[in-house]
Design a protein around this motif. Structure first.
Motif, mmCIF file in Angstrom:
data_model
loop_
_atom_site.group_PDB
_atom_site.id
_atom_site.type_symbol
_atom_site.label_atom_id
_atom_site.label_comp_id
_atom_site.label_asym_id
_atom_site.label_seq_id
_atom_site.Cartn_x
_atom_site.Cartn_y
_atom_site.Cartn_z
ATOM 1 N N GLU A 2 42.706 49.813 93.266
ATOM 2 C CA GLU A 2 41.535 49.051 92.841
ATOM 3 C C GLU A 2 41.481 47.717 93.575
ATOM 4 O OE1 GLU A 2 39.045 49.845 90.754
ATOM 5 O OE2 GLU A 2 39.887 51.859 90.627
ATOM 6 N N PRO A 3 40.271 47.296 94.034
ATOM 7 C CA PRO A 3 40.167 46.009 94.729
ATOM 8 C C PRO A 3 40.375 44.841 93.781
ATOM 9 C CG PRO A 3 37.993 46.944 94.350
ATOM 10 C CD PRO A 3 38.976 48.008 93.956
ATOM 11 N N ASP A 4 40.875 43.730 94.323
ATOM 12 C CA ASP A 4 41.094 42.538 93.500
ATOM 13 C C ASP A 4 39.955 41.540 93.674
ATOM 14 O OD1 ASP A 4 41.600 41.832 96.065
ATOM 15 O OD2 ASP A 4 43.537 40.862 95.682
ATOM 16 N N TYR A 5 38.736 42.056 93.866
ATOM 17 C CA TYR A 5 37.564 41.210 94.049
ATOM 18 C C TYR A 5 36.340 41.919 93.486
ATOM 19 C CZ TYR A 5 37.209 44.423 98.008
ATOM 20 O OH TYR A 5 37.169 45.553 98.781
ATOM 21 N N VAL A 6 35.264 41.168 93.305
ATOM 22 C CA VAL A 6 33.982 41.735 92.894
ATOM 23 C C VAL A 6 33.117 41.861 94.142
ATOM 24 C CG1 VAL A 6 31.908 41.413 91.515
ATOM 25 C CG2 VAL A 6 34.139 40.737 90.589
ATOM 26 N N TYR A 7 32.694 43.065 94.458
ATOM 27 C CA TYR A 7 31.920 43.325 95.679
ATOM 28 C C TYR A 7 30.426 43.246 95.378
ATOM 29 C CZ TYR A 7 30.258 45.642 99.915
ATOM 30 O OH TYR A 7 29.612 45.933 101.092
ATOM 31 N N LEU A 8 29.711 42.361 96.075
ATOM 32 C CA LEU A 8 28.286 42.154 95.819
ATOM 33 C C LEU A 8 27.413 42.464 97.042
ATOM 34 C CD1 LEU A 8 28.435 38.825 93.769
ATOM 35 C CD2 LEU A 8 28.117 41.140 92.887
ATOM 36 N N ASP A 9 28.000 42.938 98.122
ATOM 37 C CA ASP A 9 27.242 43.107 99.366
ATOM 38 C C ASP A 9 26.784 44.556 99.568
ATOM 39 O OD1 ASP A 9 26.028 42.355 101.699
ATOM 40 O OD2 ASP A 9 27.862 42.331 102.892
ATOM 41 N N TYR A 10 26.168 45.131 98.547
ATOM 42 C CA TYR A 10 25.739 46.526 98.641
ATOM 43 C C TYR A 10 24.573 46.722 99.615
ATOM 44 C CZ TYR A 10 28.724 48.454 94.982
ATOM 45 O OH TYR A 10 29.800 48.910 94.272
ATOM 46 N N ALA A 11 23.904 45.637 100.005
ATOM 47 C CA ALA A 11 22.862 45.764 101.024
ATOM 48 C C ALA A 11 23.467 46.081 102.380
ATOM 49 C CB ALA A 11 22.045 44.477 101.100
ATOM 50 N N ALA A 12 24.728 45.729 102.583
ATOM 51 C CA ALA A 12 25.403 46.002 103.853
ATOM 52 C C ALA A 12 26.098 47.357 103.840
ATOM 53 C CB ALA A 12 26.417 44.901 104.155
ATOM 54 N N ALA A 13 26.742 47.695 102.741
ATOM 55 C CA ALA A 13 27.446 48.983 102.652
ATOM 56 C C ALA A 13 27.680 49.350 101.197
ATOM 57 C CB ALA A 13 28.789 48.915 103.388
ATOM 58 N N THR A 14 27.581 50.632 100.918
ATOM 59 C CA THR A 14 27.844 51.150 99.574
ATOM 60 C C THR A 14 29.059 52.069 99.626
ATOM 61 O OG1 THR A 14 26.333 52.990 100.016
ATOM 62 C CG2 THR A 14 25.428 51.068 98.850
ATOM 63 N N PRO A 15 29.770 52.218 98.513
ATOM 64 C CA PRO A 15 30.881 53.167 98.494
ATOM 65 C C PRO A 15 30.364 54.598 98.539
ATOM 66 C CG PRO A 15 30.477 52.321 96.296
ATOM 67 C CD PRO A 15 29.582 51.538 97.220
ATOM 68 N N LEU A 16 31.226 55.512 98.901
ATOM 69 C CA LEU A 16 30.850 56.920 98.956
ATOM 70 C C LEU A 16 30.848 57.497 97.546
ATOM 71 C CD1 LEU A 16 30.235 58.975 101.268
ATOM 72 C CD2 LEU A 16 32.593 59.755 101.036
ATOM 73 N N GLU A 17 29.705 58.024 97.139
ATOM 74 C CA GLU A 17 29.585 58.658 95.821
ATOM 75 C C GLU A 17 30.518 59.868 95.751
ATOM 76 O OE1 GLU A 17 28.328 59.020 92.027
ATOM 77 O OE2 GLU A 17 27.450 57.515 93.356
ATOM 78 N N LYS A 18 31.142 60.071 94.585
ATOM 79 C CA LYS A 18 32.106 61.149 94.417
ATOM 80 C C LYS A 18 31.491 62.511 94.736
ATOM 81 C CE LYS A 18 35.269 63.283 91.082
ATOM 82 N NZ LYS A 18 35.772 63.269 89.676
ATOM 83 N N GLU A 19 30.276 62.766 94.247
ATOM 84 C CA GLU A 19 29.621 64.051 94.519
ATOM 85 C C GLU A 19 29.334 64.238 96.006
ATOM 86 O OE1 GLU A 19 26.421 65.403 91.818
ATOM 87 O OE2 GLU A 19 26.843 63.571 90.686
ATOM 88 N N VAL A 20 29.056 63.141 96.688
ATOM 89 C CA VAL A 20 28.814 63.199 98.133
ATOM 90 C C VAL A 20 30.103 63.555 98.849
ATOM 91 C CG1 VAL A 20 28.159 61.834 100.152
ATOM 92 C CG2 VAL A 20 26.909 61.559 97.997
ATOM 93 N N TYR A 205 25.010 55.280 99.310
ATOM 94 C CA TYR A 205 26.225 55.895 98.790
ATOM 95 C C TYR A 205 26.614 57.149 99.569
ATOM 96 C CZ TYR A 205 25.376 52.648 94.997
ATOM 97 O OH TYR A 205 25.140 51.498 94.281
ATOM 98 N N GLY A 206 26.185 57.191 100.831
ATOM 99 C CA GLY A 206 26.568 58.266 101.737
ATOM 100 C C GLY A 206 27.540 57.737 102.778
ATOM 101 N N PRO A 207 27.906 58.579 103.757
ATOM 102 C CA PRO A 207 28.875 58.171 104.775
ATOM 103 C C PRO A 207 28.290 57.219 105.804
ATOM 104 C CG PRO A 207 28.028 60.350 105.260
ATOM 105 C CD PRO A 207 27.452 59.976 103.926
ATOM 106 N N LYS A 208 29.095 56.287 106.266
ATOM 107 C CA LYS A 208 28.688 55.430 107.365
ATOM 108 C C LYS A 208 28.614 56.260 108.650
ATOM 109 C CE LYS A 208 31.013 51.400 105.345
ATOM 110 N NZ LYS A 208 31.526 52.166 104.178
#
Length: 293
Positions: A2-20, A205-208
């Motif tokens: 788990e990251p030790d920070y709060v990530y707020l830059d979702y306009a730049a990149a999103t995590p990969l959704e589990k179903e994806v 929430y897809g792949p880069k």
């Protein structure tokens, strides 16, 4: 971990959704073949690409042959500008806004060095490109106008249909970078009036490293990457099968849930804004015509 920070830059990149991630997994392992190969494993990989293309075409209400898979949003916007500009040598003017993504601004600069007449539409104080401003740059030598659907820094959402309709009155084509809009807004090109439209998997929430360009059927277009005839001969190179499969899955999930997602974002955004406003912060951009996130 788990990251030790709060990530707020979702306009730049999103995590990969589990179903994806789960949808992509088989194409890293036993379904790894080249989709251009004629043997059975290759045909299975081709079927995966074709299915993903059909799913996205249905979401965008377009034809499957109007979609070109790319290596991301940057390649998509560059392909749009270069492909149209070089295919229409009798028209020399290209219009973009001053607040486009750096990749598009850089591509416009390259075209200007090659002799194209590049004009920059200026936004108003709230980040909107007004029709009067666009009209001041349009003429019968304009081949392409490119204005982003939603801005990646301030979130302003442009009136794309109005801008596209005005562009078409001058016989020019209209492209929009919709990478930031795909999670929460409607992205059907025909509804927007767009002749070309760019999307990026890493924003939904897809792949880069995976994107696409919608190219309206029948347009003159100059391919920029020759290769083995992939993507209808318009973009060479072996297709990234797992990424394309993941892109389709991510877009499907986002578009299916966009209303619920938007409501959640709006609630969180307004709570944050009220707190910031109370200590004297100023909003940069339009107060209402902006992305929910």
């Amino acid at each position: 971990m788990e990251p030790d920070y709060v990530y707020l830059d979702y306009a730049a990149a999103t995590p990969l959704e589990k179903e994806v991630f789960e949808a992509m997994l088989p194409y890293f392992d036993h379904l790894f073949a080249n989709p251009s190969s004629l043997h059975h494993p290759g045909r299975m990989a081709r079927e995966a690409v074709d299915n993903a293309r059909r799913e996205i075409a249905e979401l965008l209400s377009c034809q499957t042959d109007e979609l070109i898979f790319t290596a991301g949003g940057t390649e998509s916007v560059c392909l749009a500008l270069q492909g149209i500009a070089l295919a229409n040598p009798d028209k020399n003017r290209i219009i973009i806004s001053q607040i486009e993504h750096p990749s598009l601004l850089a591509q416009a600069e390259m075209l200007a060095k090659d002799g194209f007449d590049v004009r920059y539409a200026k936004p108003n104080s709230e980040g909107l490109i007004e029709t009067g401003e666009l009209k001041s740059h349009l003429n019968d030598q304009t081949c392409l106008v490119s204005i982003g659907y939603a801005n990646s820094e301030i979130g302003t959402v442009q009136s794309i249909k109005e801008l596209a309709d005005l562009t078409h009155q001058y016989g020019a084509l209209f492209h929009t970078d919709a990478c930031q809009a795909a999670e929460t807004l409607r992205i059907e090109p025909k509804i927007l009036g767009a002749d070309l439209l760019s999307l990026n998997a890493g924003k939904v929430y897809g792949p880069k490293g995976c994107g696409l360009l919608y190219l309206k059927s029948g347009l003159s277009f100059a391919p920029q990457m020759p290769g083995g005839g992939q993507e209808g001969g318009r973009r060479g190179g072996t297709e990234n099968v797992p990424a394309i499969v993941g892109f389709a899955k991510a877009l499907l999930l986002c578009q299916k849930e966009k209303e619920r997602i938007s409501r959640r974002y709006l609630s969180q955004r307004e709570r944050l804004w009220l707190s910031l406003k109370s200590i004297g912060a100023r909003l940069n951009g339009h107060p209402e015509k902006r992305l929910a996130n």
